[in-house]
Design an enzyme around this catalytic site. Sequence first.
Site, short mmCIF file in Angstrom:
data_model
loop_
_atom_site.label_atom_id
_atom_site.label_comp_id
_atom_site.label_asym_id
_atom_site.label_seq_id
_atom_site.Cartn_x
_atom_site.Cartn_y
_atom_site.Cartn_z
N CYS A 55 -15.10 7.38 -8.41
CA CYS A 55 -14.12 8.43 -8.85
C CYS A 55 -14.91 9.38 -9.72
CB CYS A 55 -13.30 7.76 -10.13
SG CYS A 55 -12.33 9.03 -10.86
N HIS A 73 5.49 2.56 1.09
CA HIS A 73 4.15 1.73 0.98
C HIS A 73 2.87 2.60 0.96
CE1 HIS A 73 6.30 -2.12 2.60
NE2 HIS A 73 6.52 -1.76 1.33
N GLN A 95 7.79 2.39 6.41
CA GLN A 95 6.69 1.45 5.55
C GLN A 95 5.46 1.59 6.11
OE1 GLN A 95 8.76 -2.85 5.72
NE2 GLN A 95 9.73 -1.80 7.23
N ASN A 96 5.27 2.60 7.12
CA ASN A 96 4.03 2.70 7.62
C ASN A 96 2.96 3.70 6.78
OD1 ASN A 96 5.10 1.18 9.73
ND2 ASN A 96 5.21 2.76 10.93
N ARG A 123 -9.40 1.21 9.60
CA ARG A 123 -8.03 1.46 9.97
C ARG A 123 -7.65 2.92 10.06
NH1 ARG A 123 -4.41 -2.10 6.50
NH2 ARG A 123 -2.73 -0.99 7.84
N ASP A 160 0.50 5.07 8.23
CA ASP A 160 -0.19 6.28 9.28
C ASP A 160 0.51 7.35 9.03
OD1 ASP A 160 1.94 6.21 10.98
OD2 ASP A 160 1.62 4.39 11.86
N ALA A 175 9.90 0.49 20.89
CA ALA A 175 10.50 1.64 20.34
C ALA A 175 10.19 2.92 21.40
CB ALA A 175 10.04 2.08 19.12
N ASN A 185 13.79 -3.46 18.44
CA ASN A 185 12.71 -4.47 18.33
C ASN A 185 12.74 -5.37 19.55
OD1 ASN A 185 10.84 -6.63 17.31
ND2 ASN A 185 11.31 -5.92 15.37
N SER A 197 9.30 -6.48 10.95
CA SER A 197 9.77 -7.96 10.80
C SER A 197 10.85 -8.04 9.81
CB SER A 197 8.47 -8.64 10.96
OG SER A 197 7.86 -8.16 9.54
C1 BJW Z 1 7.75 -3.50 17.97
C2 BJW Z 1 6.93 -3.04 18.87
C3 BJW Z 1 7.41 -2.07 19.55
C4 BJW Z 1 6.00 -4.93 18.00
N1 BJW Z 1 8.54 -1.44 19.48
N2 BJW Z 1 8.87 -2.89 17.77
C5 BJW Z 1 11.96 -11.13 -2.19
C6 BJW Z 1 11.72 -12.08 -1.62
C7 BJW Z 1 10.41 -12.92 -1.06
C8 BJW Z 1 9.22 -12.15 -1.66
C9 BJW Z 1 9.23 -11.02 -2.49
C10 BJW Z 1 10.49 -10.57 -2.83
N3 BJW Z 1 10.36 -9.21 -3.47
C11 BJW Z 1 9.13 -9.11 -3.60
C12 BJW Z 1 8.33 -10.16 -3.03
C13 BJW Z 1 6.81 -10.26 -2.73
C14 BJW Z 1 6.20 -9.52 -1.78
C15 BJW Z 1 6.71 -9.80 -0.70
O1 BJW Z 1 7.72 -9.01 -0.06
N4 BJW Z 1 6.33 -10.81 0.25
C16 BJW Z 1 6.70 -11.19 1.45
C17 BJW Z 1 5.58 -11.27 2.53
C18 BJW Z 1 7.23 -12.90 1.37
N5 BJW Z 1 6.48 -7.94 -2.02
C19 BJW Z 1 5.55 -7.22 -2.91
O2 BJW Z 1 4.72 -7.91 -3.30
C20 BJW Z 1 6.01 -5.71 -3.04
N6 BJW Z 1 5.84 -5.50 -4.28
C21 BJW Z 1 6.81 -6.04 -5.15
O3 BJW Z 1 7.56 -6.84 -4.89
O4 BJW Z 1 6.61 -5.70 -6.60
C22 BJW Z 1 7.17 -6.20 -7.75
C23 BJW Z 1 6.78 -5.35 -9.03
C24 BJW Z 1 8.04 -4.71 -9.41
C25 BJW Z 1 7.51 -4.06 -10.68
C26 BJW Z 1 6.08 -4.20 -11.21
C27 BJW Z 1 5.12 -4.57 -10.41
C28 BJW Z 1 5.52 -5.42 -9.38
C29 BJW Z 1 5.04 -5.12 -2.37
C30 BJW Z 1 4.93 -4.91 -0.84
C31 BJW Z 1 3.83 -4.09 -0.43
C32 BJW Z 1 3.54 -4.37 1.12
N7 BJW Z 1 2.45 -3.65 1.54
C33 BJW Z 1 1.91 -3.70 2.97
C34 BJW Z 1 0.50 -3.25 3.04
C35 BJW Z 1 0.62 -1.79 3.10
C36 BJW Z 1 -0.96 -1.34 3.20
C37 BJW Z 1 -1.44 -1.79 4.67
O5 BJW Z 1 -1.07 -1.50 5.55
O6 BJW Z 1 -2.40 -2.50 4.46
O7 BJW Z 1 3.00 -3.07 3.72
S1 BJW Z 1 2.10 -5.38 3.53
C38 BJW Z 1 2.75 -4.93 5.29
O8 BJW Z 1 4.12 -5.45 5.61
C39 BJW Z 1 2.77 -3.37 5.19
C40 BJW Z 1 4.06 -2.95 5.97
O9 BJW Z 1 4.55 -1.89 5.68
C41 BJW Z 1 4.98 -4.23 5.62
C42 BJW Z 1 5.93 -4.50 6.49
O10 BJW Z 1 5.52 -5.06 7.68
P1 BJW Z 1 6.07 -4.35 9.17
O11 BJW Z 1 6.27 -3.09 9.25
O12 BJW Z 1 7.45 -5.00 9.48
O13 BJW Z 1 5.17 -4.94 10.37
P2 BJW Z 1 5.15 -6.30 11.05
O14 BJW Z 1 3.65 -6.52 11.32
O15 BJW Z 1 5.59 -7.33 10.06
O16 BJW Z 1 6.08 -6.32 12.12
C43 BJW Z 1 5.95 -5.26 13.13
C44 BJW Z 1 7.34 -5.65 13.96
O17 BJW Z 1 7.37 -4.67 15.07
C45 BJW Z 1 7.59 -6.71 14.62
O18 BJW Z 1 8.98 -7.35 14.31
C46 BJW Z 1 7.42 -6.69 15.97
O19 BJW Z 1 8.27 -7.62 16.87
C47 BJW Z 1 7.67 -5.29 16.36
N8 BJW Z 1 7.07 -4.64 17.39
N9 BJW Z 1 5.84 -3.94 18.85
C48 BJW Z 1 9.29 -1.85 18.44
N10 BJW Z 1 6.56 -1.52 20.68
ZN ZN Z 2 -11.22 7.36 -12.47
#
Ligand code: BJW
Ligand code: ZN
Length: 292
Positions: free
Chosen positions: A190, A121, A103-104, A72, A106, A274, A256, A232
């Site tokens: 490391c 993130h 949140q990206n 990636r 990149d 966008a 969106n 999303s």
């Molecule tokens: C267009 C388009 C165009 C297309 N123009 N638009 C409350 C409720 C439920 C669950 C939880 C909660 N609180 C926490 C949780 C658990 C969990 C979570 O949220 N789970 C859900 C899936 C249910 N959250 C976590 O685990 C977080 N941590 C946490 O809560 O820790 C607690 C803690 C506290 C203290 C100590 C220890 C722990 C961490 C979340 C980390 C998310 N990480 C990721 C991966 C990053 C690395 C990687 O990229 O690999 O982040 S997950 C992934 O989702 C990534 C993104 O940043 C994130 C959001 O996704 P995004 O950006 O919205 O992308 P998509 O693909 O979902 O959507 C794209 C959108 O674009 C769509 O709507 C399209 O329509 C649109 N689109 N083309 C405009 N041209």
């Molecule tokens: Zn180390």
Amino acid sequence: MTGPELAEAGRLLAAARRPVVFTGAGMSAESGVPTFRDAQTGLWQRYDPQELATPAAFRADPALVWGWYEARRRGVRRAEPNPGHRAVAAIAARLPDTVVITQNVDDLHERGGVPAPVRLHGSLFAPRCSACARPAPLPSDLPPSADPPEPHDGAEPHGGAEPHDGAEPHGGAESHAPEAHDGPLDPPACADCGAPVRPGVVWFGEALPSAALDAAVEAASGCDLLLTVGTSALVHPAAEIPLVAARLGAPVVQVNPVPTPLDAICAVNLRGPAGEVLPALVRAAWPGADAG
Ligand code: BJW
Ligand code: ZN
């Protein structure tokens, strides 16, 4: 997107002094970077990103997870900011108190003209030790291998991950998705403690960087417009940032192509990609402006 909606959003933007722009993966879709919930390509189509982006997946198979992130990162290196990124930079140039929260993972906001977005993130470009957290150098970019990947232990997806059947990306850009010949790759060790280096991103179950989360909540609490773009809004706590702004009375404008859970709190929903909507929004706010 209709004329009246764009005009209303443009009016809100023109009246704003402290806007927040909150972005997700859709922001970079027209640069060819797959969204998180898009179907993956090549070797990776057998894996669900939600199963790979976890500490447990890295512990179980560091080479699988490191290889995915390296693929990636190389894809992002080949990508360029799109007109949407440049329109966000145009807003920030016009309104110096703009805060861009992303949140990206990149670097397309930076390369598009926003030097320091708030990163919730992490980043593909900041690897660190998985044990002692020492920052690690980026591996030099390897030329893509001519050979197909070796099968990796039978390469069963972790945790029952299913082949991912996501939606088509919107925008029709050339894809910089990982290539078919990408595959598992052992992470470097490391230099201090020898433990595997990990990507500097926030995985499910991990805390967000507290300084970034605090800055995001503070900006959302004090903004007079929140523009949410290409997310999303499924992943928390990031998804709560627009809700904070709305709760405190700031109008929320969403860009969106499809509905999201944020629709109900939005003053205006601009349905479209966008890269088209944001330049149009800048021109609606400031006729004659260079929209990027
Ligand atoms: C267009 C388009 C165009 C297309 N123009 N638009 C409350 C409720 C439920 C669950 C939880 C909660 N609180 C926490 C949780 C658990 C969990 C979570 O949220 N789970 C859900 C899936 C249910 N959250 C976590 O685990 C977080 N941590 C946490 O809560 O820790 C607690 C803690 C506290 C203290 C100590 C220890 C722990 C961490 C979340 C980390 C998310 N990480 C990721 C991966 C990053 C690395 C990687 O990229 O690999 O982040 S997950 C992934 O989702 C990534 C993104 O940043 C994130 C959001 O996704 P995004 O950006 O919205 O992308 P998509 O693909 O979902 O959507 C794209 C959108 O674009 C769509 O709507 C399209 O329509 C649109 N689109 N083309 C405009 N041209
Ligand atoms: Zn180390």
